[in-house]
Write an enzyme that holds these catalytic residues in place. Structure first.
Site, PDB file in Angstrom:
ATOM      1  N   GLY A 411       0.798  -1.003  -0.046  1.00 31.24           N
ATOM      2  CA  GLY A 411      -0.030   0.033  -0.142  1.00 31.24           C
ATOM      3  C   GLY A 411       1.063   1.400  -0.031  1.00 31.24           C
ATOM      4  N   ASP A 528     -11.230   7.603   5.663  1.00 32.03           N
ATOM      5  CA  ASP A 528     -10.460   7.043   4.626  1.00 32.03           C
ATOM      6  C   ASP A 528     -11.473   5.732   4.313  1.00 32.03           C
ATOM      7  OD1 ASP A 528      -9.747   6.648   2.622  1.00 32.03           O
ATOM      8  OD2 ASP A 528      -7.658   5.811   2.956  1.00 32.03           O
TER       9      ASP A 528
END
Length: 737
Positions: A411, A528
């Site tokens: 990520g 998020d």
């Protein structure tokens, strides 16, 4: 009726107990039984149940009490129960004791329902957690001294802090940033006098340091003291006792007997401790010094618990519980350099470095770099006190030197690896990229916000590693990776989630967000929420992860203006355009996620000139406005194996959550009720709109493009969506790079 309390029988609880169908009262507390709490389904006439201190070798969950509607008293304290507290609102409970367990979640609403009922549910604050870190982020105490039940006292050059809270049957008192107390239990017969929780000496004391023994902390069941934010290592604990309630004057007051157990760090140090017997009489001091008490998680816990062997009504009801006069916790390590000295050293060192780099790199770049670096290092030092510290050697061994075969994904923060600790625990290790300045801030933020959070739908943070340039977060391992991988993965990496599983995932994520917004001690906006940040365990239970962008809110402040941060396609429009942050930003993201769960498709379509719609939400909005069936949005891989009514309800809830006007979006607790059918969607009206001063009304009238509608859930043209997403991408890049 079967009462065996404080008789000390041992062995497994007999299965024959299940056959006592006419039992009305069962008390098995303060014994040496082992095993699990028996099945209670046959005891429908039970009125009082007390099973505490059960020495079970394995975890156990809250027993099923649904058939016992007439129960009045429930005591399941000190059984290490796990899981959630079930809904017991149908029971006619007057008292409930659940202290000393490992229960999850918040206090259920039904517990506060009765005016006369007294309930006890204490969530212990056992570590230097978020609230403390916000008040005192960069400090630790090497010694704590407390005058239990009394005012501040100075003995020589030592000061004992005041402990003057009145106490209560179910009371947690944080007291200060670095220690706190909890008291539990009611006096027998419903006596609620102050003297049940604070004892005061009734005669003149002639002993040394008599100020420490004039008052004492007292409780019918248990008293616990928590030392927090302590440096890890060995401590010396000193306990001061004196019997100041019972008398030695041959009167009725002399007939009382006190007996209790003392636990330090969960280990029983003194069993059936009798102050008068130890001291050889009343009003005499007993000082017990316990050395080499190990602190490994910045926390020291001392518990005094009624052992069931003292008097319960002599000389008066409520005088028999544990009693403590004073406590000291002192680190065996020399106190660190004073804060003033540390600041002086840091200032001198930084000034020297600044002067050298000024010459090489220039004033502006240097000032920016040093400010960011110092803030990062300072924050990291503060948060290192609050979570379990793994060594780099431990992590390297667990991941087999970060083997490629153990790599779970990659990520923006860095790589994620699967690992196995020496005790067999499987973990997920999130490794910070050494070139990521944004990752540094998110690393600190995630530790500060996630330490101590326990909820079935939020991933658990086990600890971190911060050695040199090695910065890693250690989480519980999620066997089925992320929801994004399950929905959109290819070949062996994806899962065909059936409809009930999708429903459960949607409800689970909603519950997790409702906890963060409305139930947690520290309220926060995640900022998020997306499929990649929802992880699935082996049972496909969803758990919200990645709190690097989360923003903390206080109870009296539910909105802020910040630089937008998040992910393309999930960001609420008012946040992307104006930076106006409220809980409704997460609600919008959840609506996008819910739509993806139903459709099995990412919200943002790949760019193509022939696409009429850019997002799934845009397409669903258009279908709704054109009065066309929304059922065509359901993932085609499900075929006919889904409930059409439930699917339509989920789509409509997703559209409600993604309304461009944040005032028209529901709270997450309402979303949970809508998803479960507890609230009829057709009858639903937003019950708690944001106040005008938040600025939402200002945004709700914002015209995004000539093609947009001005009421309700605006319909976006392809052009207006592209404009919005371009702005989101620009803002995202600006604040993440």
């Amino acid at each position: 009726m079967l009462v065996l309390s404080a008789n000390n029988p041992s062995g497994e609880l007999p299965l024959e107990l299940n056959g006592l169908t006419n039992l009305t009262e069962l008390k098995l507390s303060s014994n040496n039984f082992t095993g699990k709490i028996p099945s209670l389904g046959t005891w429908i006439q039970l009125r009082k149940l007390s099973i505490s201190d059960l020495d079970g070798n394995s975890s156990q969950y809250f027993p099923d009490l649904s058939n016992i509607t007439g129960m009045e008293l429930l005591d399941l304290s000190f059984n290490n129960l796990e899981g959630d507290i079930p809904d017991l609102k149908e029971l006619d409970l007057e008292k409930m004791y659940l202290t000393g367990n490992s229960l999850n979640g918040s206090i259920p609403a039904w517990i506060n329902g009765g005016d006369t009922a007294q309930y006890e549910l204490i969530q212990k604050l056992r570590s230097c957690k978020q609230l403390v870190s916000l008040l005192y982020p960069y400090m630790e105490y090497s010694s704590i001294r407390i005058n239990c039940g009394g005012p501040k006292v100075t003995i020589g050059n030592l000061t004992y802090e005041a402990d003057e809270d009145s106490g209560g049957a179910a009371k947690f008192d944080p007291t200060s940033g670095f220690w706190g107390t909890s008291s539990t239990g009611n006096a027998l017969g419903g006596n609620h006098r102050l003297s049940n929780y604070v004892a005061t000496n009734v005669s003149a004391l002639t002993i040394n340091d008599s100020q420490l023994y004039t008052t004492a902390r007292l409780s019918p069941l248990s008293i616990t003291y928590y030392g927090r934010c302590l440096p890890n290592g060995n401590f010396t604990v000193t306990l001061h006792f004196a019997e100041i309630v019972f008398r030695d004057n041959m009167s009725f007051q002399s007939l009382g007997r006190r007996s209790f157990d003392v636990y330090i760090q969960g280990v029983c140090i003194f069993k059936n401790f009798d102050i008068r017997k130890e001291a050889g009489g009343v009003d005499r001091a007993v000082i017990k010094e316990i050395k080499n008490v190990v602190v490994t998680n910045t926390t020291l816990e001392i518990r005094f618990q009624y052992a069931g062997k003292g008097t319960t009504a002599v000389p008066s009801r409520g005088s028999y519980g544990p009693l403590i006069s004073a406590i000291s916790m002192v680190s065996d390590i020399s106190p660190p350099i004073s804060d003033k000295s540390i600041k002086t050293i840091v200032i001198v060192a930084v000034a020297g470095i600044v002067c050298l780099i000024f010459i090489i790199f220039g004033v502006e770049r240097l000032a920016f770099y040093m400010q960011e670096r110092l803030r990062w290092e300072r924050d990291l030092r503060g948060f290192n006190l609050q979570t379990y510290q793994f060594t780099y050697r431990q992590i390297r061994a667990a991941t087999r030197n970060f083997s490629a075969s153990n790599k779970l994904g990659q990520g923006g923060f860095g790589a994620v690896y699967r690992g196995t600790l020496s005790d067999g625990t499987i973990i997920a290790v999130k490794q910070l990229s050494q070139t990521s300045n944004q990752g540094n801030r998110e690393f600190v933020n995630e530790i500060g916000l996630m330490t101590g959070i326990q909820h079935p739908n939020i991933v658990r943070l086990y600890g971190c590693c911060a050695e040199s340039n090695h910065l890693m977060l250690v989480y519980e391992y999620m066997e089925n990776n992320s929801l994004a991988q399950a929905l959109y993965g290819h070949g062996n990496t994806g899962l065909l989630l059936d409809w009930p599983t999708r429903q459960n995932i949607c409800v689970g994520v909603a519950r997790g967000l409702a906890f963060l917004h409305e139930e947690s001690i520290l309220r926060m906006v995640h900022r998020d929420i997306k499929a990649a940040n929802v992880l699935l365990d082996r049972h496909l239970t969803p758990k919200i992860a990645d709190f690097g962008l989360a923003k903390l809110f206080s109870e009296d402040r539910t909105q802020a203006r910040t630089a937008p941060a998040g992910t393309l396609g999930y960001m609420a429009p008012e946040y992307a355009y104006t930076g106006q942050l409220t809980y409704k930003v997460d609600v919008f993201s959840f609506g996008v996620l819910a739509m993806e769960i139903v459709t099995g498709t990412p919200n943002v379509y790949p760019p193509a000139d022939d696409l009429e719609y850019l997002t799934i939400v845009h397409r669903a909005t258009a279908l709704q406005q054109q009065d066309e069936s929304l059922i065509h949005l359901v993932d085609s891989r499900l075929g006919l194996h889904f409930d059409a009514e439930e699917a339509l309800r989920m789509i409509r809830i997703a559209l409600l959550c993604t309304n461009n006007n944040p005032n028209e979006r529901p709270l997450m607790s309402e979303v949970v009720d809508l998803l479960q059918g507890n609230i009829n969607l057709q009858d639903y009206r937003v019950r708690s709109p944001e106040s005008p001063e938040t600025g939402h009304g200002e945004f709700s009238n914002l015209v995004l493009s000539p093609e947009t509608y001005h009421e309700g859930h605006e319909g976006f043209s392809y052009k207006s969506i592209v404009s919005l997403l371009d702005f989101e991408m620009m803002m995202h890049c600006a604040f993440v790079i």
